[in-house]
Design an enzyme around this catalytic site. Structure first.
Site, PDB file in Angstrom:
ATOM      1  N   SER A   1       0.838  -1.195   0.000  1.00 52.60           N
ATOM      2  CA  SER A   1       0.000   0.000   0.000  1.00 52.60           C
ATOM      3  C   SER A   1       0.882   1.258   0.000  1.00 52.60           C
ATOM      4  O   SER A   1       1.830   1.342  -0.767  1.00 52.60           O
ATOM      5  CB  SER A   1      -0.964  -0.045   1.187  1.00 52.60           C
ATOM      6  OG  SER A   1      -1.958   0.952   1.079  1.00 52.60           O
TER       7      SER A   1
ATOM      8  N   ASP B   1      -5.578  -2.704  -3.131  1.00 55.45           N
ATOM      9  CA  ASP B   1      -4.598  -2.587  -2.057  1.00 55.45           C
ATOM     10  C   ASP B   1      -4.000  -3.926  -1.652  1.00 55.45           C
ATOM     11  O   ASP B   1      -4.712  -4.908  -1.439  1.00 55.45           O
ATOM     12  CB  ASP B   1      -5.263  -1.929  -0.840  1.00 55.45           C
ATOM     13  CG  ASP B   1      -4.262  -1.344   0.114  1.00 55.45           C
ATOM     14  OD1 ASP B   1      -3.536  -2.131   0.748  1.00 55.45           O
ATOM     15  OD2 ASP B   1      -4.187  -0.116   0.207  1.00 55.45           O
TER      16      ASP B   1
END
Length: 390
Positions: free
Chosen positions: A52, A222
């Protein structure tokens, strides 16, 4: 740099704006090692892994593996002066086109037939992030660092919505065979901006990103989603000691007594869900690795030689304060259109501040997280020196 059999890994976890904390930790590590006599350009990490927003920090740091001090300073320059507008659109028109339409579709989509052909894809439009990434990264310099051995490997993770699997993309100057585990796949690749956009595409908040994998297009989000073993990429790539920088829950104080009389707001539920995605997998993996290390320490040499498992030295640095509590003090620094939209779902309240803590890309908030990371790391100075001296 470590020897062939002694490599140090760095794990930078996800967490949106919370990733500013990592920069404070890295800056303090740089200062501690410099004081201990390390040259400012010496890179203490052979393997750098990120997920991320941590993937963005990891790649930016890896791009300057030939000068660690410069790499840390570059990250500081970005995070100490960051503005929301550098990450996602915060103007009224941008919010209406993304967030307002998305929330309206969520609530009244069955009535709004005109959006069926082209529905809004996310709460926020993160188009500005592309420009920021191009300013942060120096990918040819990364290639050179890997080629001349100043860095052993870089890995970033993403999650495929299309393929329902978790993927680790790794780039290395050596040939390292990819690994496959249940719902997990590793792919050797040339890491680029598109991988980072995918890795940092917080579910529902930012749009999914198409990546071509084996000639097939897969939409990815993500990397913290379905990340069952966040530490494992560093180990697969050869690390036998790992520094993990967390983004909450592991050492921070527990929340106060829950208010049982009030139904949770949408922001409170969303913040809880994001915290589960970003924080729980890492905490569980740290516990698992500690248990494995303990078990291995109890085996006699003859049995230890019969297992492929090896002990991994682990140092974890995580926030000593609750980041959602810090975020609640800085919500007013958000641009008015974003603040208005988040207020509508309860993110401006203290109990909904966890959601804001991931989206508050404002220097007042990120600066406080950087300073917290510096303090927390300096408080562990002896542990840091012992870790890098071993």
């Amino acid at each position: 740099m470590g020897t062939e059999n002694n490599k140090t890994g760095l794990i930078l976890s996800g967490g949106g704006a919370r990733a500013a904390y990592q920069v404070g930790v890295l800056q303090a590590i740089s200062a501690i090692l410099l004081e201990a006599g390390w040259a400012p350009e010496r890179n203490p990490f052979d393997i750098i892994c990120g997920t991320s927003a941590g993937a963005i920090n990891a790649t930016a740091l890896a791009c300057r593996a030939d000068h660690f001090g410069e790499g840390v300073q570059k990250l500081l320059d970005v995070w100490e002066h960051i503005k929301v507008e550098q990450v996602y659109r915060a103007d009224s028109l941008g919010v209406i086109r993304s967030g307002a339409r998305w929330l309206s579709l969520l609530s009244f989509g069955w009535l709004l037939r005109q959006w069926h052909a082209s529905p809004p894809s996310s709460l926020l439009d993160n188009t500005p992030l592309v420009s920021l990434l191009h300013r942060m990264l120096d990918l040819p310099r990364l290639d050179a660092a890997l080629a001349d051995g100043r860095l052993h490997a870089l890995a970033v993770t993403a999650s495929s919505y299309s393929g329902s699997r978790h993927m680790t993309f790794y780039q290395t100057g050596a040939e390292i065979a990819p690994w496959v585990r249940t719902q997990r796949l590793a792919l050797q690749d040339q890491i680029g901006v598109e991988h980072l956009l995918a890795s940092a595409a917080i579910p529902f908040i930012f749009p999914a990103v198409p990546l071509y994998i084996g000639g097939q297009r897969e939409y990815c989000g993500d990397g913290s989603m379905r990340q069952l073993a966040p530490i494992s990429p560093a180990i697969h790539l050869g690390a036998n000691k790992v520094l993990v920088v967390g983004a909450g829950r592991m050492t921070e104080p527990a929340p106060g007594k829950a208010d049982a009389a009030r139904y949770p707001s949408l922001a409170q539920i969303a913040g809880h869900a994001l915290s589960s995605i970003f924080l729980d997998g890492l905490a569980v993996d740290i516990e698992r690795l500690n248990r494995i290390n303990l078990t291995l320490s109890m085996l006699p040499p003859e049995l230890l030689g019969k297992t492929a498992l090896r002990p991994v030295e682990l140092l974890v640095i995580a926030p000593s304060e609750r980041l959602d509590a810090i975020a609640s003090r800085h919500i007013g620094s958000l641009p008015r259109p974003i603040r208005t939209m988040l207020s509508g779902i309860g993110a401006a309240e203290a109990r909904g501040a966890a959601l804001a803590s991931y989206l508050l890309f404002e220097s007042t908030y990120t600066g406080e997280l950087i300073r917290l990371g510096q303090r927390d790391t300096q408080a562990r100075k002896d542990d840091v020196l012992a870790f890098f001296a071993a």
